[in-house]
Enzyme design. Structure first.
Site, mmCIF file in Angstrom:
data_model
loop_
_atom_site.group_PDB
_atom_site.id
_atom_site.type_symbol
_atom_site.label_atom_id
_atom_site.label_comp_id
_atom_site.label_asym_id
_atom_site.label_seq_id
_atom_site.Cartn_x
_atom_site.Cartn_y
_atom_site.Cartn_z
ATOM 1 N N GLU A 142 0.810 -1.224 0.000
ATOM 2 C CA GLU A 142 0.000 0.000 0.000
ATOM 3 C C GLU A 142 0.844 1.275 0.000
ATOM 4 O O GLU A 142 0.867 2.035 0.971
ATOM 5 C CB GLU A 142 -0.953 0.000 1.196
ATOM 6 N N GLU A 298 -6.589 -7.788 -0.901
ATOM 7 C CA GLU A 298 -7.179 -7.877 0.439
ATOM 8 C C GLU A 298 -8.657 -7.560 0.272
ATOM 9 O O GLU A 298 -9.006 -6.535 -0.320
ATOM 10 C CB GLU A 298 -6.533 -6.858 1.390
HETATM 11 C C1 GLA Z 1 -4.366 -2.612 4.766
HETATM 12 C C2 GLA Z 1 -3.113 -3.422 4.884
HETATM 13 C C3 GLA Z 1 -3.286 -4.673 5.656
HETATM 14 C C4 GLA Z 1 -4.168 -4.459 6.847
HETATM 15 C C5 GLA Z 1 -5.476 -3.912 6.392
HETATM 16 C C6 GLA Z 1 -6.443 -3.689 7.516
HETATM 17 O O1 GLA Z 1 -5.107 -2.732 3.651
HETATM 18 O O2 GLA Z 1 -2.494 -3.701 3.670
HETATM 19 O O3 GLA Z 1 -2.034 -5.102 6.087
HETATM 20 O O4 GLA Z 1 -3.541 -3.578 7.700
HETATM 21 O O5 GLA Z 1 -5.255 -2.672 5.795
HETATM 22 O O6 GLA Z 1 -6.136 -2.546 8.227
#
Ligand code: GLA
Ligand code: ZN
Length: 659
Positions: A142, A298
């Site tokens: 991210e 995710e």
């Molecule tokens: C993000 C991160 C994950 C996790 C999620 C939930 O998308 O990439 O590692 O932390 O948020 O908070």
């Protein structure tokens, strides 16, 4: 087409691994992402690598036929690294340091981060290049923009500006530094924008953003180059998240094989009216990054929370329906975050599929249903993609410039895009959201929101599209500036007036004051944010202001241009106006609508060699009915379907055309 999970072997006692992996296998999980935060376990001290634990985990995954994506661990530099090499840590504008203890504490320009990051990635790549379970890599985690003001960034910014403009005289000219005696007489005077004051030179601030976008790209390149050289058979992706991000996602994705998105639609009932639509935009934007199918790395699996009070738990059906929404809009793989909620650490209550109790419950059963449906339909979905009639042009540069100098209360580049996209979604018009300089062949309608920064190429692109028969919609705050963030000295909308056949006589930044406009049939619609008082120069007015000193002046115009048409919307009209306008435009522009979709219901089509698959998704807590004008067969149940189809709360139907 496959479903996966995010799994953190390092968070669980090794005795649990095989039981977990066996259950994944039985449930139909095909893909697992691992290791993106595991630097301190993979390199416990400088230069001592320990991959033995990950080997044991990956061997188990392989034993059960599950494929692996490895995340590079650079979003979490370990403490030994940040202590010995503090240049890894970003510095905020006020001089404060982004200390370790959370994650994302890494300056993309840091020499040490690049050195030690590349070193561990190289070691991982060599170690896993021929592991039979490994199929791909995720770079970092991210990416986001930190506005780092550290010494490395300061020097790097100076070189970047030097490279771009050559001499300080040229910088002074291009940035207009004469204002407020900001002229540079030697390079040492040029620094990153310390102090974070919004009064700083807007041209410099925009270039500082550009510099940082390129730093993230260059940092990612240090990873992709290593991975491509050592693991040419593997794909590389990155998990983008929470739009809008101040990132050049299109630039970052040039070095990727596939774009990924982390999708967490808010499951709370108060968000039911908006979450399905902003989610649809996020998915269309992700598909637009590489203009092809994408991954979800995710996906929501339980109530999110931790650093804010938890959101509601996903209503029965929601987890499954939102995964199908992602697939409908072009996801080829959906990886759910995460297998089990973390028992320790900062994210204990960002729930996974299985709760802390480790007893699989309702949400897990729904996930299992999703896995078996997706595995069953995989052959049908194979090779299908999205073909859209409409596109919205998206630009991180416009967004940055409009944030540097907010134009009017409530005028928010991304929020406005949300509204236009939502209107298209409610009308069932499939839409790509693509980079603003991308080729436009194949589209019938292009919406170009606030092209505030512009140049000849931008004007030409839209002129060519309209000349060839396309319909363009331009909105207010277009053609205001050149690409250096300097105002152009010509009537608005600058170079776009050629195609729009209109100029702006005067404007009023009305902000939150609600005004109204009148369509030719006399209906009044609310408008706000901005009012351009238009002077048609070839264009025809199609709506007029209905109040204030500019009552009666044109607010919306349309111009015939070549074989196409160019609309100019001089204000921010409410959504119902957009629904009406798009509905009116549709027949001439050749757009197919999916009429009368109830609130929260979305229709989207994937097309492939075997024909079309129509996805109907009820992303709401109430059952809804959708009219159909053809004979279909449900791909989920095999039942023939015609006439109105009833979708239960969070119900999903996937329809193949019959005959
Ligand atoms: C993000 C991160 C994950 C996790 C999620 C939930 O998308 O990439 O590692 O932390 O948020 O908070
Ligand atoms: Zn820095």
């Amino acid at each position: 087409m496959q479903i996966g999970v995010d799994y953190y072997p390092e968070h669980w006692d090794e005795s649990m691994w095989e039981t977990d992996i066996k259950l994944m296998k039985e449930t139909g999980v095909k893909i697992v992402r691992v290791a993106e935060f595991a630097w301190s376990r993979l390199e416990p001290e400088e230069g001592r690598f320990d991959f033995a634990w990950l080997d044991r985990a990956l061997d188990l995954f392989h034993k059960y036929g599950i494929q692996i994506v490895i995340g590079t661990p650079t979003a979490t530099p370990p403490r030994w690294l940040t202590t010995a090499y503090p240049d890894v840590l970003p510095v905020f504008a006020d001089g404060g340091v982004f200390h370790p203890g959370v994650r994302g504490h890494r300056c993309y320009n840091s020499v040490s981060l690049r050195k030690y990051g590349s070193r561990i990635i190289e070691a991982l790549a060599r170690h896993y290049s021929s592991h039979p379970a490994v199929i791909g890599w995720q770079t970092d985690n991210e990416f986001s923009m930190l506005d780092c003001h550290c010494d490395s960034c300061n020097l790097a910014f100076r070189s970047w500006v030097q490279e771009k403009y050559g001499t300080t005289e040229q910088v002074n000219e291009e940035w207009g530094t004469v204002v407020w005696s900001g002229e540079y007489s030697s390079w040492d005077e040029l620094t990153v924008p310390y102090g974070g004051s919004p009064f700083q030179n807007p041209s410099m601030l925009l270039d500082f953003q550009r510099f940082q976008w390129e730093a993230a790209i260059a940092f990612q390149k240090t990873q992709t180059e290593v991975l491509r050289a050592i693991c040419p058979q593997h794909f590389i992706t990155h998990n983008f998240h929470s739009y809008p991000q101040r990132l050049d996602m299109h630039g970052l994705a040039e070095d990727l094989d596939v774009a990924s998105f982390d999708y967490y639609p808010n499951p709370s009932p108060q968000k039911q009216a908006t979450a399905p639509y902003s989610g649809a935009l996020s998915l269309d934007l992700t598909r637009g990054i590489k203009r092809r199918n994408f991954w979800i790395m995710e996906q929501l699996s339980g109530p999110p929370g931790c650093w804010f009070p938890m959101w509601r738990t996903p209503y029965p059906g929601l987890i499954r329906a939102y995964s199908w929404q992602a697939i409908a809009r072009g996801a080829d793989t959906v990886v759910h975050f995460r297998w089990r909620s973390a028992a320790a650490g900062a994210e204990q209550f960002w729930h996974g599929l299985i709760d802390h109790s480790n007893v699989p419950g309702r949400r897990f059963a729904e996930f299992a249903q999703l896995c078996s449906e997706v595995n069953g339909l995989a052959p049908l979905l194979e090779g299908t993609g999205v073909i859209s009639q409409a596109a919205i042009l998206y630009s991180h540069e416009q967004m940055a410039a409009l944030r540097i100098q907010p134009q009017a209360d409530g005028l928010d580049y991304y929020e406005n895009i949300k509204q236009y996209h939502r209107a298209l979604t409610r009308l069932g018009i499939g839409c790509d959201v693509i980079g603003w300089r991308q080729p436009l062949e194949g589209y019938k309608l292009v919406i170009a929101p606030s092209l505030y920064l512009h140049d000849e190429a931008a004007a030409q692109l839209l002129e060519d599209f309209a000349a060839g028969g396309g319909t363009v919609i331009l909105t207010s705050r277009s053609g205001v500036k050149n690409m250096n963030n300097i105002c152009v000295m010509q009537p608005l909308p600058g170079l776009f007036s050629r195609a729009a056949g209109v100029t702006v006589e005067e404007y009023d930044p009305v902000g939150g004051d609600v005004h109204s406009l009148r369509s030719p049939d006399g209906i009044l619609y609310e408008c706000s944010q901005w009012c351009d008082i238009l002077r048609p120069e070839g264009a025809e007015p199609v709506a007029w202001y209905a109040d204030d000193f500019f009552a009666g002046a044109p607010a919306v115009t349309v111009n015939s241009f070549g074989a196409g048409r160019v609309y100019y919307i001089g204000t921010h009209a409410e959504e119902s106006y957009w629904l009406k306008l798009l509905g009116d435009i549709a027949p001439d522009a050749g757009l197919t609508l999916f009429p009368e979709l109830p609130d929260g219901v979305q229709a989207f089509t994937r097309t492939g060699p075997k024909g079309e698959l129509l996805f109907l998704l009820n992303l709401s807590r109430t059952s809804q009915t959708v009219g159909l004008d053809k004979q279909y067969r449900s791909a989920l149940t095999g039942t023939p379907i015609s006439g109105p189809v009833e979708l239960a709360a969070y119900g999903v139907e996937i329809l193949e055309t019959q005959g």
